[in-house]
Design a protein around this motif. Structure first.
Motif, PDB file in Angstrom:
ATOM      1  N   GLU A 151       0.826  -1.206   0.000  1.00  0.00           N
ATOM      2  CA  GLU A 151       0.000   0.000   0.000  1.00  0.00           C
ATOM      3  C   GLU A 151       0.863   1.259   0.000  1.00  0.00           C
ATOM      4  N   ASP A 152       1.930   1.249   0.801  1.00  0.00           N
ATOM      5  CA  ASP A 152       2.819   2.407   0.866  1.00  0.00           C
ATOM      6  C   ASP A 152       3.532   2.640  -0.467  1.00  0.00           C
ATOM      7  N   LEU A 153       3.963   1.549  -1.097  1.00  0.00           N
ATOM      8  CA  LEU A 153       4.678   1.688  -2.368  1.00  0.00           C
ATOM      9  C   LEU A 153       3.750   2.199  -3.466  1.00  0.00           C
ATOM     10  N   ALA A 154       2.533   1.657  -3.524  1.00  0.00           N
ATOM     11  CA  ALA A 154       1.582   2.123  -4.533  1.00  0.00           C
ATOM     12  C   ALA A 154       1.293   3.608  -4.355  1.00  0.00           C
ATOM     13  N   GLU A 155       1.129   4.029  -3.107  1.00  0.00           N
ATOM     14  CA  GLU A 155       0.843   5.446  -2.840  1.00  0.00           C
ATOM     15  C   GLU A 155       2.060   6.313  -3.158  1.00  0.00           C
ATOM     16  N   ALA A 156       3.265   5.852  -2.788  1.00  0.00           N
ATOM     17  CA  ALA A 156       4.470   6.638  -3.057  1.00  0.00           C
ATOM     18  C   ALA A 156       4.688   6.796  -4.563  1.00  0.00           C
ATOM     19  N   LEU A 157       4.448   5.744  -5.322  1.00  0.00           N
ATOM     20  CA  LEU A 157       4.601   5.822  -6.775  1.00  0.00           C
ATOM     21  C   LEU A 157       3.523   6.703  -7.401  1.00  0.00           C
ATOM     22  N   ARG A 158       2.334   6.675  -6.818  1.00  0.00           N
ATOM     23  CA  ARG A 158       1.262   7.560  -7.302  1.00  0.00           C
ATOM     24  C   ARG A 158       1.682   9.027  -7.114  1.00  0.00           C
ATOM     25  N   GLN A 159       2.274   9.327  -5.957  1.00  0.00           N
ATOM     26  CA  GLN A 159       2.705  10.696  -5.677  1.00  0.00           C
ATOM     27  C   GLN A 159       3.892  11.096  -6.550  1.00  0.00           C
ATOM     28  N   GLN A 160       4.860  10.203  -6.685  1.00  0.00           N
ATOM     29  CA  GLN A 160       6.064  10.519  -7.450  1.00  0.00           C
ATOM     30  C   GLN A 160       5.775  10.651  -8.937  1.00  0.00           C
ATOM     31  N   CYS A 161       4.888   9.779  -9.448  1.00  0.00           N
ATOM     32  CA  CYS A 161       4.630   9.738 -10.885  1.00  0.00           C
ATOM     33  C   CYS A 161       3.401  10.541 -11.308  1.00  0.00           C
ATOM     34  N   ASN A 162       2.633  10.990 -10.297  1.00  0.00           N
ATOM     35  CA  ASN A 162       1.374  11.677 -10.590  1.00  0.00           C
ATOM     36  C   ASN A 162       0.507  10.823 -11.525  1.00  0.00           C
ATOM     37  N   SER A 163       0.438   9.535 -11.191  1.00  0.00           N
ATOM     38  CA  SER A 163      -0.243   8.569 -12.051  1.00  0.00           C
ATOM     39  C   SER A 163      -0.667   7.371 -11.209  1.00  0.00           C
ATOM     40  N   ASP A 164      -1.741   6.694 -11.664  1.00  0.00           N
ATOM     41  CA  ASP A 164      -2.171   5.469 -10.996  1.00  0.00           C
ATOM     42  C   ASP A 164      -1.587   4.233 -11.672  1.00  0.00           C
ATOM     43  N   HIS A 165      -0.557   4.426 -12.480  1.00  0.00           N
ATOM     44  CA  HIS A 165       0.029   3.354 -13.283  1.00  0.00           C
ATOM     45  C   HIS A 165       0.439   2.146 -12.447  1.00  0.00           C
ATOM     46  N   PHE A 166       0.923   2.394 -11.230  1.00  0.00           N
ATOM     47  CA  PHE A 166       1.439   1.307 -10.392  1.00  0.00           C
ATOM     48  C   PHE A 166       0.474   0.884  -9.283  1.00  0.00           C
ATOM     49  N   ASP A 167      -0.770   1.259  -9.381  1.00  0.00           N
ATOM     50  CA  ASP A 167      -1.738   0.908  -8.339  1.00  0.00           C
ATOM     51  C   ASP A 167      -1.946  -0.598  -8.206  1.00  0.00           C
TER      52      ASP A 167
END
Length: 397
Positions: free
Chosen positions: A320-336
């Motif tokens: 959950e933390d990684l998906a959220e961190a990647l969402r913030q870093q990438c400004n995308s839901d690509h890694f959800d």
């Protein structure tokens, strides 16, 4: 004669570990080898295992051989852990083996006795040992579609189309919960459809289950496989205690063969013991003895189950933390999709070139197909890894 040998291919995961060890950077992160790691980056010995070792040391009076098939208490407890009451006990032949890989090898050996001309069907992707072992034993192999890179989920339509090529007497290797290296699992309905097809095609299913308890819970992780077992006249299972008991180096595994009736199971049991004799005689006992102690003692079992649940929840938190961190870093839901996967692994969908950039430029060690060992990110490692991924994936705010 030795000049006939050619250099063996290096294992890519073990090779990655050597590169990591030689890297002097303090901020490096190892996400290659599939072992559970705590917040300190260590692979701990479970407290129930330590207590069982104390008891074993005090109570064990001999190091003499056990039975060829292995310790009966261990084998019976493993049958109950994996299969529950889905199949009558007298229909199941069991074999103690050196790790889940040893169990898989012995079941392939058993298949040679049943049908040496069988084709072994293995998912794409799978673990390299599946195909390599099958070919080493002389079997033909075929791949079936499993993973859809576009959705990071199971390509079930492709899977079912691929498996139409199975012939009567073939073997189908299936991953139990959390075992496919992509992190994507089959659903209840998908297991049901595969079972229908296996019955129609008269194929032998072999379920390789090494992560029971790492997905949705100890019982939940086995329920779909148990449903298949309850419907099958014959079936094989290779189980491992490396992950859920943390007994990696002790090599603890159990092979199970479900027969159509008790008489057939008895004959099968004798043949399995003979296979042990021809390969390594007696499986190592220490780790298996610990498992037997834990599973047959209510207090130790409760302690083990509680610690296993803590490990499972810790991995879910990292996801959950990684998906959220990647969402913030990438400004995308690509890694959800990462938070929807289960177990120790997920495939990120990065190219080999991007994976190489992660290692060279950022000290992030990931397997070439972009598979990551999720628990390797515990202990504050999520943020730097997410930042590195966002940089190499060219997905930015």
């Amino acid at each position: 004669m030795l000049e006939k040998l050619i250099p063996a291919k290096a294992d890519p995961i073990l090779g990655l570990g050597k590169l990591f060890a030689a890297d002097a950077r303090e901020n490096k992160i190892d996400l290659g080898v599939g072992v559970y790691k705590d917040a300190d980056g260590k692979t701990p010995i479970m407290t129930a295992v330590k207590k069982a070792e104390v008891r074993l040391h005090a109570e064990q009076t001999s190091k003499s051989y056990k039975a060829l098939a292995g310790d009966e208490v261990f084998r019976d407890e493993m049958r109950k852990l994996v299969l529950g009451d889905a199949v009558a006990a007298d229909r199941v032949a069991t074999l103690q083996a050196p790790g889940g890989t040893g169990a898989l090898h012995q079941l392939f050996e058993a298949m040679k006795l049943l049908n040496p001309d069988a084709t072994i069907w293995v998912s794409n992707p799978s673990w390299p040992s599946h195909v390599a072992m099958a070919k080493h034993l002389g079997f033909k192999t075929e791949n079936y579609d499993y993973f859809d890179p576009a959705t990071s989920g199971v390509d079930f339509n492709g899977l079912m189309v691929s498996l139409q090529g199975m012939q009567a007497g073939d073997m189908l290797v299936l991953h139990g919960c959390c075992h496919n290296p992509t992190g994507a699992n089959l659903t209840a309905n998908q297991w049901q459809s595969i079972t229908d097809l296996v019955l129609e095609k008269n194929v032998m299913p072999l379920v390789d289950i090494a992560y029971q308890g790492f997905g949705d819970g100890l019982q939940e992780d086995a329920i779909y496989m148990r449903t298949m077992a309850s419907r099958m006249p014959e079936m094989m299972v290779a189980a491992s205690c490396s992950k859920n008991f943390g007994l990696y180096r002790d090599r603890v595994g159990c092979a199970m063969v479900i027969a159509k009736d008790a008489d057939s199971a008895t004959v099968t049991q004798g043949n399995l013991a003979t296979l042990n004799r021809m390969n390594y005689s007696f499986a190592p006992d220490h780790g298996a003895a610990l498992v037997a102690i834990i599973l047959s003692d209510s207090e130790l079992r409760a302690e083990w189950e509680a610690e296993l649940e803590e490990m499972r929840l810790a991995m879910l938190t990292v996801r959950e933390d990684l998906a959220e961190a990647l969402r913030q870093q990438c400004n995308s839901d690509h890694f959800d999709f990462i938070k929807d996967h289960r177990g120790m692994f997920s495939r990120l969908g990065l190219s080999p070139e991007q994976v190489e950039m992660l290692r060279v430029d950022h000290g992030m060690y990931v397997v070439g197909d972009s598979r990551i060992n999720v628990p390797g990110l515990s202990g504050g490692r999520v943020a730097p890894f997410a930042k590195a991924v966002s940089m190499v994936a060219n997905i930015s705010k």
